[in-house]
Design a protein around this motif. Structure first.
Motif, PDB file in Angstrom:
ATOM      1  N   TRP A 166      -4.396  10.094   2.797  1.00  0.00           N
ATOM      2  CA  TRP A 166      -2.687  10.548   2.535  1.00  0.00           C
ATOM      3  C   TRP A 166      -3.481  11.323   1.618  1.00  0.00           C
ATOM      4  O   TRP A 166      -2.763  12.925   1.530  1.00  0.00           O
ATOM      5  CB  TRP A 166      -2.535   9.256   1.394  1.00  0.00           C
ATOM      6  CG  TRP A 166      -1.641   9.792  -0.142  1.00  0.00           C
ATOM      7  CD1 TRP A 166      -1.067   9.406  -0.510  1.00  0.00           C
ATOM      8  CD2 TRP A 166      -2.356  10.207  -1.253  1.00  0.00           C
ATOM      9  NE1 TRP A 166      -0.351  10.463  -1.513  1.00  0.00           N
ATOM     10  CE2 TRP A 166      -1.537  10.438  -2.308  1.00  0.00           C
ATOM     11  CE3 TRP A 166      -4.472  10.279  -1.645  1.00  0.00           C
ATOM     12  CZ2 TRP A 166      -1.653  11.256  -3.303  1.00  0.00           C
ATOM     13  CZ3 TRP A 166      -4.004  10.612  -2.782  1.00  0.00           C
ATOM     14  CH2 TRP A 166      -2.876  10.941  -4.077  1.00  0.00           C
TER      15      TRP A 166
ATOM     16  N   TYR B  70       0.938   7.829  -6.316  1.00  0.00           N
ATOM     17  CA  TYR B  70      -0.451   8.637  -6.357  1.00  0.00           C
ATOM     18  C   TYR B  70       0.672  10.434  -6.089  1.00  0.00           C
ATOM     19  O   TYR B  70       0.347  10.840  -6.856  1.00  0.00           O
ATOM     20  CB  TYR B  70      -0.943   8.417  -5.540  1.00  0.00           C
ATOM     21  CG  TYR B  70      -1.815   7.091  -5.360  1.00  0.00           C
ATOM     22  CD1 TYR B  70      -2.610   6.198  -6.693  1.00  0.00           C
ATOM     23  CD2 TYR B  70      -3.050   7.103  -4.159  1.00  0.00           C
ATOM     24  CE1 TYR B  70      -3.214   5.258  -6.666  1.00  0.00           C
ATOM     25  CE2 TYR B  70      -3.806   6.031  -4.977  1.00  0.00           C
ATOM     26  CZ  TYR B  70      -4.095   4.892  -5.746  1.00  0.00           C
ATOM     27  OH  TYR B  70      -5.150   4.400  -5.657  1.00  0.00           O
TER      28      TYR B  70
ATOM     29  N   ILE C 121      -6.341   5.699   1.612  1.00  0.00           N
ATOM     30  CA  ILE C 121      -6.208   7.047   0.953  1.00  0.00           C
ATOM     31  C   ILE C 121      -6.853   7.899   1.287  1.00  0.00           C
ATOM     32  O   ILE C 121      -6.269   9.056   1.012  1.00  0.00           O
ATOM     33  CB  ILE C 121      -7.108   6.325  -0.664  1.00  0.00           C
ATOM     34  CG1 ILE C 121      -6.571   5.267  -1.769  1.00  0.00           C
ATOM     35  CG2 ILE C 121      -7.870   7.186  -0.971  1.00  0.00           C
ATOM     36  CD1 ILE C 121      -6.921   4.637  -2.937  1.00  0.00           C
TER      37      ILE C 121
ATOM     38  N   LEU D  57       0.868   4.016  -2.767  1.00  0.00           N
ATOM     39  CA  LEU D  57       0.468   5.958  -2.428  1.00  0.00           C
ATOM     40  C   LEU D  57       1.213   6.435  -2.774  1.00  0.00           C
ATOM     41  O   LEU D  57       1.308   7.999  -3.178  1.00  0.00           O
ATOM     42  CB  LEU D  57       0.244   6.194  -0.773  1.00  0.00           C
ATOM     43  CG  LEU D  57      -0.820   4.932  -0.240  1.00  0.00           C
ATOM     44  CD1 LEU D  57      -1.425   5.578   1.033  1.00  0.00           C
ATOM     45  CD2 LEU D  57      -2.341   5.498  -1.303  1.00  0.00           C
TER      46      LEU D  57
ATOM     47  N   THR E 249       0.809  -0.976  -0.506  1.00  0.00           N
ATOM     48  CA  THR E 249       0.572   0.479   0.091  1.00  0.00           C
ATOM     49  C   THR E 249       1.046   0.926  -0.189  1.00  0.00           C
ATOM     50  O   THR E 249       0.134   2.260  -0.591  1.00  0.00           O
ATOM     51  CB  THR E 249      -0.965   0.079   1.243  1.00  0.00           C
ATOM     52  OG1 THR E 249      -1.911  -1.313   1.218  1.00  0.00           O
ATOM     53  CG2 THR E 249      -1.382   1.211   1.589  1.00  0.00           C
ATOM     54  N   ASP E 250       1.899   1.469   0.696  1.00  0.00           N
ATOM     55  CA  ASP E 250       2.909   2.422   0.754  1.00  0.00           C
ATOM     56  C   ASP E 250       3.673   3.121  -0.247  1.00  0.00           C
ATOM     57  O   ASP E 250       3.627   4.226  -0.670  1.00  0.00           O
ATOM     58  CB  ASP E 250       4.018   2.169   1.980  1.00  0.00           C
ATOM     59  CG  ASP E 250       3.088   2.082   3.378  1.00  0.00           C
ATOM     60  OD1 ASP E 250       1.907   3.074   3.316  1.00  0.00           O
ATOM     61  OD2 ASP E 250       3.814   2.086   4.271  1.00  0.00           O
TER      62      ASP E 250
END
Length: 365
Positions: free
Chosen positions: A176, A130, A173, A127, A123-124
């Motif tokens: 973030w 992103y 999300i 992100l 996940t990190d």
């Protein structure tokens, strides 16, 4: 006046009128960005385009280096939905700047990360990708408006772990986005997860079918129309099936401030969350739950703002505001709740000096 002078005078008058004519406002350029869920063929874009046209948002231009792939209706289908792409690869290989320079969007709407989840990217790491894409968007346009989706659920037969990985990404999300948003370039989180079922809204556990496309369009519409400057009525659910209560593994973003639940006298509660906030605006959601032992046929949530907040857009409920008092009634498709069942509606609102969370009340019918 000679004939020649008269002709010259007439030409000068016409030229003067042309110069004096006010320039038409440039169309707002919107880039749909993602993978095959966005682009192959991504027919939620066709539904969204026509919904925007019907809502009066006609001065828009969907942009991208990829063309429409056909969805049975006329629409502006330019996009950046690249089938099979990973957002981490797009970031690592710096592919986005070329797409941006070719199309110059004002708004980017991004549903990206499904293939990364499938590939077991942390996940990190997703992100971070992103974040790099957002930096590149702002380098292209310092005032870029950005919509980022919590991705639709996924449950492919070849990846039993994917469902929970998607939940982990969606949970991360909102936090973030809150850390990355700015007043000039706000990031608005669009919850594409809640109410979406892989069993009824996809054809393969990953890609949306007709009902899934309709749900995606209905979720994008209020957030996008708010950025376009319109306070449109709540999106009607068209011909899609009635959204079911959120699946068990519903992502629960960590908003600030904390959720404030309130029990109503008629067997229902309303829990208020702020899911994203930027300078002058914020996005919130309220979960209504039937706490009684019998089904209810309708519900009404009410609260009072104390900081001058004003609701500008709502979906999943019919919202009205009088002064500081907000009332939201169920839509036709989410009023009936069995014992213990819940539904969620969302809204976008403005704020000024403060944005404290109210404690809502709930009344059941």
């Amino acid at each position: 006046m000679s004939k020649r002078n008269a002709v010259v005078a007439a030409l000068l008058m016409v030229l003067g009128l042309l110069v004096a004519r006010p320039a038409e406002a440039a169309a707002v350029r919107i880039m749909p960005l993602g993978d095959s869920i966005t682009g192959s063929p991504g027919c939620w874009r066709a539904l969204l385009w026509n919904k925007l046209q019907s809502g009066g948002f006609t001065n828009i231009d969907m942009v991208g280096t990829l063309p429409a792939q056909g969805c049975g209706v006329p629409y502006d289908g330019d996009n950046e939905g690249h089938g099979g792409y990973l957002v981490t690869n797009v970031a690592d290989q710096n592919q986005l700047p070329a797409w941006l320079s070719a199309t110059h969007p004002d708004i980017v709407m991004m549903h990206f990360g499904t293939n990364d989840v499938w590939s077991n990217k942390p996940t990190d790491t997703i992100l971070a990708a992103y974040g790099k894409l957002v930096d590149q968007m702002r380098a292209s346009n310092p005032n870029m408006k950005i919509l980022v989706a919590q991705i639709i659920p996924m449950n492919p037969s070849t990846c039993p772990e994917c469902a929970q990985r998607a939940v982990a990404l969606n949970n991360a999300i909102p936090g973030w986005a809150a850390s990355k948003t700015t007043a000039a370039s706000p990031i608005v989180v669009v919850d594409q997860w809640t109410g979406f079922s892989t069993s009824t809204d996809t054809y393969d556990g990953v890609h949306p079918n007709d009902s899934g496309n309709q749900k995606m369009a209905d979720k994008w519409y209020p957030a996008l129309s708010a950025l376009l400057g319109g306070a449109q009525p709540s999106p009607s659910p068209s011909q899609s099936p009635s959204p079911s209560p959120s699946p068990t593994r519903s992502p629960s973003p960590s908003p600030s401030p904390s959720p404030s639940p309130s029990s109503g006298p008629s067997g229902c509660t309303a829990t208020y969350k702020i899911t994203n906030q930027w300078g002058g605006g914020f996005q919130g959601e309220v979960t209504v739950k039937n706490t009684g032992t019998a089904p209810i046929s309708g519900w009404t949530a009410t609260w009072t703002f104390t900081g001058g907040q004003q609701v500008t857009q709502a979906w999943g409920g019919k919202a009205t505001q009088s002064g500081a008092n907000v009332t939201v009634k169920n839509e036709s498709w989410n009023g009936s709740l069995g014992a213990g069942a819940s539904t969620t509606f969302g809204f976008i609102a403005s704020w000024n000096a403060s944005n404290s969370a109210p404690t809502p009340a709930c009344a059941a019918a």
